[in-house]
Design a protein around this motif. Structure first.
Motif, PDB file in Angstrom:
ATOM      1  N   ALA A 164       1.289  -1.562  -0.236  1.00  0.00           N
ATOM      2  CA  ALA A 164       0.129   0.126  -0.099  1.00  0.00           C
ATOM      3  C   ALA A 164       0.727   1.122   0.078  1.00  0.00           C
ATOM      4  CB  ALA A 164      -1.427   0.055   1.279  1.00  0.00           C
ATOM      5  N   PRO A 165       0.234   2.124  -0.554  1.00  0.00           N
ATOM      6  CA  PRO A 165       1.080   3.596  -0.226  1.00  0.00           C
ATOM      7  C   PRO A 165       1.576   3.601   1.231  1.00  0.00           C
ATOM      8  CG  PRO A 165      -1.002   4.040  -1.252  1.00  0.00           C
ATOM      9  CD  PRO A 165      -1.294   2.494  -0.880  1.00  0.00           C
ATOM     10  N   GLY A 187       2.776   7.306  -7.147  1.00  0.00           N
ATOM     11  CA  GLY A 187       2.307   5.365  -7.646  1.00  0.00           C
ATOM     12  C   GLY A 187       3.551   4.914  -6.610  1.00  0.00           C
ATOM     13  N   LYS A 188       4.164   4.807  -6.208  1.00  0.00           N
ATOM     14  CA  LYS A 188       5.388   3.432  -5.681  1.00  0.00           C
ATOM     15  C   LYS A 188       5.529   4.210  -4.192  1.00  0.00           C
ATOM     16  CE  LYS A 188       7.884   4.345 -10.054  1.00  0.00           C
ATOM     17  NZ  LYS A 188       9.660   5.265 -10.519  1.00  0.00           N
ATOM     18  N   LEU A 195      -0.083   8.359  -2.982  1.00  0.00           N
ATOM     19  CA  LEU A 195      -0.718   8.424  -3.990  1.00  0.00           C
ATOM     20  C   LEU A 195      -1.849   9.789  -3.300  1.00  0.00           C
ATOM     21  CD1 LEU A 195      -2.930   5.155  -4.654  1.00  0.00           C
ATOM     22  CD2 LEU A 195      -1.495   6.506  -5.973  1.00  0.00           C
ATOM     23  N   LEU A 240      -8.947   1.187  -1.453  1.00  0.00           N
ATOM     24  CA  LEU A 240      -7.892   1.823  -2.043  1.00  0.00           C
ATOM     25  C   LEU A 240      -6.294   0.072  -2.195  1.00  0.00           C
ATOM     26  CD1 LEU A 240      -5.657   3.854  -2.026  1.00  0.00           C
ATOM     27  CD2 LEU A 240      -4.842   3.152   0.133  1.00  0.00           C
ATOM     28  N   LYS A 241      -6.714  -1.050  -1.823  1.00  0.00           N
ATOM     29  CA  LYS A 241      -5.599  -1.606  -2.363  1.00  0.00           C
ATOM     30  C   LYS A 241      -5.939  -2.493  -4.126  1.00  0.00           C
ATOM     31  CE  LYS A 241      -3.915  -5.274  -0.575  1.00  0.00           C
ATOM     32  NZ  LYS A 241      -2.370  -5.494  -1.109  1.00  0.00           N
ATOM     33  N   TRP A 288      -3.859  -0.227  -6.188  1.00  0.00           N
ATOM     34  CA  TRP A 288      -2.657   0.335  -5.793  1.00  0.00           C
ATOM     35  C   TRP A 288      -2.105  -1.017  -6.417  1.00  0.00           C
ATOM     36  CZ3 TRP A 288       0.746   3.364  -4.317  1.00  0.00           C
ATOM     37  CH2 TRP A 288       2.184   3.513  -3.579  1.00  0.00           C
ATOM     38  N   ASP A 289      -3.526  -2.436  -6.933  1.00  0.00           N
ATOM     39  CA  ASP A 289      -2.085  -3.372  -7.124  1.00  0.00           C
ATOM     40  C   ASP A 289      -2.794  -3.406  -8.689  1.00  0.00           C
ATOM     41  OD1 ASP A 289      -1.181  -4.285  -4.449  1.00  0.00           O
ATOM     42  OD2 ASP A 289      -2.508  -5.487  -4.166  1.00  0.00           O
ATOM     43  N   SER A 295      -4.883  -1.056 -10.905  1.00  0.00           N
ATOM     44  CA  SER A 295      -4.188  -0.255 -12.281  1.00  0.00           C
ATOM     45  C   SER A 295      -3.607   0.429 -12.898  1.00  0.00           C
ATOM     46  CB  SER A 295      -4.120   1.290 -10.875  1.00  0.00           C
ATOM     47  OG  SER A 295      -3.690   2.857 -11.747  1.00  0.00           O
ATOM     48  N   LEU A 347      -0.637   3.121 -12.733  1.00  0.00           N
ATOM     49  CA  LEU A 347       0.535   3.337 -11.846  1.00  0.00           C
ATOM     50  C   LEU A 347       1.440   1.788 -12.800  1.00  0.00           C
ATOM     51  CD1 LEU A 347      -1.738   3.138  -8.168  1.00  0.00           C
ATOM     52  CD2 LEU A 347      -0.674   4.754  -9.386  1.00  0.00           C
TER      53      LEU A 347
END
Lengths: 103, 336
Positions: free
Chosen positions: B9-10, B248-249, B252, B278-279, B282-283, B285, B288
């Motif tokens: 996650a961020p 994005g790494k 966010l 969110l996850k 994050w995983d 998109s 991203l």
């Protein structure tokens, strides 16, 4: 001297990476390159592997010998190698201000 | 014992709690952003969501976050649940009482925007007379309340030759960190880029001097967040962890209406925190994914610094070329 984590350091374990590391460890694979936690404070970041993460978590007031004794009981590692690596790692954490010592 | 890995996650969310602002800055990135704000109940639920995903810190921004009436409640809610809370502000509304209230609400650090050590230059750039004086006053009150302070300076034509003065100024006012931000060419920054942005050569000269100052100065952390400094043999603060842009790494951005973007300067909406997980974003998109796996094009293809800078600032490449995968237009390295 007893080692303590600096409470200003944000950190978390990476669950999926940790599970992967244990899985690989079961197979006898080298897990040194698998990050299982991340630490950051004031823009300084570290990603730690399984053993380093365990050392970090044990910085709760134990001294170096207690930390090493705990780990040698749980992981198949050469105590001399672990002692050397752990001492170097703790020095780095101290230098970055991620841990502090008290007598 | 250190390794590189990919995060679940961020680590940080940059969160615009309002898009309202009391300033008229000539480089503002967010004047064209949505004005809709999430109500507090919805916002609290969204904060719970990011905590569940594993986020460790939140940096409130905007707009001017202090114009959000419930900011103290939002901060306290976040801090009580373990988030490290910080904020970027212009400082205009921070007096002694407000600083103490911010401390009580859990703020650990507040960054104050300051574009010049010269009051008239800052005031003119920010569009508000007296804003420089207020910013200094804010720094004093925040420090007095026990909150760490930083100064954020967006480097552009009005200040790129004032490194020593800005550093001395920051040191004199007891700030913990001086952040030299690169000019992003987003929003009004794009509209006014011809007047404000530096040439590639000027950027190079700025970074050489800034790095020299960073190495020499004591008791003040100078932060340079521009990945293109890799070609000068320099490293950003996060270089050992991720290469290139951190957007994005490691982090966010969430807008005042809940829209999620890779960073505040990249206007590509990849989800909304109210309706999405969110996850999952994050995983999964694709945006991203592409940002994390940039491919060298043009002059980057033969550049020996590419593996460290990864094409430079993705936001700037997107704003000026239409594709964040393109070489950063600020880069001074010539094609062979």
């Amino acid at each position: 001297m007893r080692a303590f984590r600096n409470p200003d350091v944000l950190w978390r374990e990476e669950d999926e990476s940790k599970a992967q590391a244990y899985e690989e460890l079961e197979k006898g694979e080298d897990v040194e390159a698998i990050g299982t936690s991340v630490l950051f404070s004031d823009g300084v970041m570290l990603s730690l592997n399984l053993i380093a993460t365990e050392i970090w978590k044990l910085c709760d007031g134990r001294d170096v010998n207690e930390i090493i004794a705990d780990l040698t009981g749980r992981f198949e590692v050469d105590p001399d190698v672990l002692s050397k690596d752990a001492t170097t790692f703790l020095s780095e954490l101290k230098q970055k201000g991620f841990i502090y010592y008290e007598d | 014992m250190k390794t590189n890995n990919f995060l679940k996650a961020p680590l940080t969310i940059n969160w615009a709690v309002t898009n309202r602002c009391n300033f008229k800055c000539r480089h503002c990135y967010s004047r064209t952003d949505p004005t809709q704000e999430l109500d507090s109940g919805t916002l609290f639920a969204c904060i719970e969501k990011v905590i569940s995903a594993g986020v460790l810190s939140v940096n409130f921004g905007g707009g001017e976050p202090l114009l959000r009436n419930e900011l103290l409640e939002i901060s306290a809610f976040s801090a009580d649940r373990g988030l490290r809370v910080s904020m970027n502000s212009n400082g205009y509304l921070i007096d002694r009482k407000r600083a103490l209230d911010l401390k009580a609400a859990g703020f650990s650090k507040v960054g104050i925007s300051l574009d010049s050590h010269v009051p008239e230059v800052h005031d003119n750039f920010r569009g508000i007379r007296g804003s420089h004086k207020k910013a200094i006053s804010a720094l004093t009150h925040l420090a007095g309340a026990g909150i760490k302070t930083s100064i954020s300076t967006v480097i552009c034509k009005i200040n790129h030759q004032s490194i020593e003065e800005l550093t001395e100024f920051a040191g004199r006012h007891g700030v913990h960190q001086l952040n030299f931000h690169n000019f992003k060419c987003s929003g009004l920054g794009y509209s006014n880029k011809d007047e404000l942005d530096l040439s590639s050569q000027e950027w190079k000269e700025f970074y050489i001097k800034a790095m020299k100052t960073k190495q020499e100065v004591k008791g003040l952390e100078i932060s340079l967040d521009d990945p293109i400094i890799a070609s000068l043999g320099m490293k950003t603060e996060t270089d050992s962890f991720v290469k290139g842009s951190v957007c994005g790494k490691l982090s966010l951005n969430i807008k005042s209406n809940g829209d999620i973007t890779p960073c505040g300067f990249i206007p590509i909406v990849i989800g909304n925190i109210v309706s999405d997980e969110l996850k999952q974003i994050w995983d999964k998109s694709p945006v991203l994914e592409r940002m994390r796996n940039k491919k060298p094009t043009g002059k980057c293809s033969s550049c020996k610094s590419y593996e460290d800078c990864l094409g430079g600032c993705s936001a700037r490449a997107l704003a000026l070329t239409g594709d964040f995968n393109n070489p950063d237009p600020h880069c001074w390295v010539h094609e062979p």
